[in-house]
Structure formats: C-alpha cells, structure tokens
Enzyme design. Structure first.
Site, PDB file in Angstrom:
ATOM      1  N   HIS A  12      31.083   8.223   1.104  1.00 16.23           N
ATOM      2  CA  HIS A  12      31.360   8.072   2.536  1.00 16.23           C
ATOM      3  C   HIS A  12      31.437   9.436   3.214  1.00 16.23           C
ATOM      4  O   HIS A  12      32.245  10.287   2.816  1.00 16.23           O
ATOM      5  CB  HIS A  12      32.685   7.318   2.707  1.00 16.23           C
ATOM      6  CG  HIS A  12      32.986   6.965   4.125  1.00 16.23           C
ATOM      7  ND1 HIS A  12      34.170   7.287   4.726  1.00 16.23           N
ATOM      8  CD2 HIS A  12      32.246   6.311   5.059  1.00 16.23           C
ATOM      9  CE1 HIS A  12      34.160   6.838   5.964  1.00 16.23           C
ATOM     10  NE2 HIS A  12      33.012   6.233   6.199  1.00 16.23           N
ATOM     11  N   ASP A  41      27.106  10.051   9.428  1.00 17.18           N
ATOM     12  CA  ASP A  41      27.096   9.604  10.828  1.00 17.18           C
ATOM     13  C   ASP A  41      26.269  10.582  11.652  1.00 17.18           C
ATOM     14  O   ASP A  41      26.419  11.795  11.516  1.00 17.18           O
ATOM     15  CB  ASP A  41      28.523   9.598  11.384  1.00 17.18           C
ATOM     16  CG  ASP A  41      29.463   8.764  10.544  1.00 17.18           C
ATOM     17  OD1 ASP A  41      29.313   7.529  10.549  1.00 17.18           O
ATOM     18  OD2 ASP A  41      30.340   9.348   9.880  1.00 17.18           O
ATOM     19  N   HIS A  54      31.200  12.545  13.082  1.00  9.02           N
ATOM     20  CA  HIS A  54      31.735  11.185  13.247  1.00  9.02           C
ATOM     21  C   HIS A  54      32.358  10.931  14.610  1.00  9.02           C
ATOM     22  O   HIS A  54      32.044   9.953  15.288  1.00  9.02           O
ATOM     23  CB  HIS A  54      32.781  10.913  12.158  1.00  9.02           C
ATOM     24  CG  HIS A  54      33.399   9.550  12.256  1.00  9.02           C
ATOM     25  ND1 HIS A  54      34.484   9.267  13.068  1.00  9.02           N
ATOM     26  CD2 HIS A  54      33.058   8.379  11.683  1.00  9.02           C
ATOM     27  CE1 HIS A  54      34.783   7.992  12.959  1.00  9.02           C
ATOM     28  NE2 HIS A  54      33.945   7.423  12.140  1.00  9.02           N
TER      29      HIS A  54
HETATM   30  O1  G3P Z   1      29.153   3.003   7.557  1.00  6.25           O
HETATM   31  C1  G3P Z   1      30.388   2.700   6.994  1.00  6.25           C
HETATM   32  C2  G3P Z   1      31.504   3.399   7.708  1.00  6.25           C
HETATM   33  O2  G3P Z   1      31.210   4.758   7.781  1.00  6.25           O
HETATM   34  C3  G3P Z   1      31.739   2.854   9.094  1.00  6.25           C
HETATM   35  O3  G3P Z   1      32.870   3.371   9.697  1.00  6.25           O
HETATM   36  O4  G3P Z   1      34.059   4.869  11.233  1.00  6.25           O
HETATM   37  O5  G3P Z   1      33.730   5.555   8.873  1.00  6.25           O
HETATM   38  O6  G3P Z   1      31.816   5.526  10.453  1.00  6.25           O
HETATM   39  P1  G3P Z   1      33.127   4.902  10.089  1.00  6.25           P
HETATM   40 MG    MG Z   2      30.162   6.031   9.166  1.00  2.44          MG
END
Ligand code: G3P
Ligand code: MG
Length: 249
Positions: A12, A41, A54
């Site tokens: 992540h 992101d 992000h």
């Molecule tokens: O794509 C999975 C996750 O990254 C979505 O939430 O806020 O961490 O971008 P966030």
């Molecule tokens: Mg994400």
C-alpha cells in the site's frame, strides 16, 4: 479484458510501514521485500503534472501549507516528502508518475494505480495519468490495474484504454454498487476491509470478480478475510501479511 494475475498482497502506497508513502523509497522498500505489486495514488499539480501523492493537502507528508492543486510542479519538486517520516529519508522528493513508473518497471513490479483527483479534476487527472502511463508501460506485459473512488475517472479510463483493467473502489457500501461496477466494466472490487460487513463482502462476491480489501495490516484479520473468500489485500506491511496468509493455521 486482460486476464488478471493479482497477488494476494499488494504493498500500500509502496510499503508505507517502512518508508515514506508514495515515494520512490517506498516502491524500492516493497521490491526489496520481494513484494510483487504496489498500489500508488496519482494526482495533478496546478500545472497538470501527474505526481504520486495521496492527500489534497500538502501538510501531512511535506510539512508545507497549501493544496497540491494550488502549486505548480516547480514548487512541488522543492518539497521534502521524507523528513516527516524519519531522518534517514530527508530530501526524499514527491515523485512524478513517470519517475515512479520507471522504478516500478526497473524493479519488475506490478502496479495498481489509484486515480486520486483533487476535487473537480476527476476527468483531467485520469486523462493525464493514463496518457503518461500508456507512453511508458510496455504493451507486451501485464497491464496496470487502474482504480478510483471517482466514477468519472474510471469512465475516462474506460474510454481511453478500455483494455486496461479497472478496479472499482468502494469505501462505504453503495446501494447501487453493482450497476456502477457493471457499467464501468470493473475487473476487480476494491473495498474497505476495515468497515465492510461479512454480508457486504458476500454481496460483492456475487459479481465473481477478484475482491481486494484495503488496508489490512493485522495478520489475523488478513487470514480471516481470506477465509471469507477475499482474493487479496492491500497492506502497509506487505511482508508481514504475506507471511501470515502463507502460513497454514
Ligand atoms: O486503493 C486502496 C486504498 O489505497 C484506497 O484508499 O485512501 O489509502 O488511497 P486510500
Ligand atoms: Mg490509495
């Protein structure tokens, strides 16, 4: 639609437990752990440069005031995206999408690119990100998974590069999730694993597409989700989660 070979664990924002999120160091950290795919992101600077970041606000990950959408790339590239995380990352930069893709390809990683537009830039962010990615990503390899919470961004991705698979991101359960996912020809359902109920997960499963849960950092919970039938999880500590789900209990 391309056939999808998505691993059970996706790093992540790179491997956010080990390096500042969404930086080149974070991508390298995931690769160094032997993780196969990362999620990143992407959003735009004011002057339309696709960068890996992000938040809409710059503060948390750079210490700077202001919003990503209000600064041009020449100012964004001066920011320090590492010192908030630790002294060993001082001087780390916000990467452009192009730089991040080159590292991903060099390291042999797979990618889930999440289109994370600042409000009002849903279409433009997808257009720029896919334009950059399609120039760089090799045509003969497995394509990246393009995901978003923003349906306009996914619709744009579908129009531009229909053959790249799309991940339909769901935070809170949407009553019309199925119609939307079908309209957008989603290849995966990427849902909030920390808030979804078992019933909701079973409903998502009826679509018979891979189910990916974010963000799961607890090994026991990752195992539980796998028992429910979830296909993969996003984790900040992907090595820990991978070990947990590969170990039989
Ligand atoms: O794509 C999975 C996750 O990254 C979505 O939430 O806020 O961490 O971008 P966030
Ligand atoms: Mg994400």
């Amino acid at each position: 639609m391309s056939s999808l070979l998505i691993p059970k664990v996706i790093g992540h924002r790179g491997a956010k437990a080990y390096a500042p999120e969404n930086t080149l160091s974070s991508i390298h950290a995931a690769a160094d752990l032997g993780i196969e795919w990362v999620e990143l992101d992407v959003k735009l600077t004011r002057d339309g440069v696709a960068v890996i970041f992000h938040d809409d606000e710059l503060l948390r990950c750079t210490g700077a005031d202001g919003l990503m959408k209000d600064l041009d790339w020449k100012d964004i590239q001066e920011l320090d995206a590492g010192s908030w995380y630790g002294d060993s990352f001082i001087g780390e930069k916000i990467p452009t999408l192009e730089d991040a893709l080159n590292v991903i390809l060099d390291r042999g990683l797979g990618l889930n690119l999440e289109i994370k537009p600042c409000p009002g830039r849903e279409k433009e962010t997808a257009e720029v990100a896919l334009d950059v990615a399609s120039r760089i990503w090799p045509e003969d390899g497995p394509p990246p998974l393009i995901s978003s919470f923003q349906h306009v961004s996914l619709e744009t991705a579908m129009d531009m590069i229909p053959e790249w698979p799309r991940g339909f991101l769901i935070d809170e359960h949407l009553p019309d999730w199925r119609q939307l996912a079908e309209y957008l020809e989603a290849a995966t359902i990427n849902f909030n694993g920390n808030t979804a109920t078992r019933e909701e997960v079973e409903e998502y499963m009826e679509l018979q597409k891979p189910l990916l849960a974010y963000t799961i950092n607890d090994p026991e919970f990752a195992r539980e989700l796998m028992r429910w039938g979830v296909d993969g999880v996003f984790a900040d500590n992907p090595d820990v989660i991978r070990e947990a789900i590969e170990t039989r209990h």
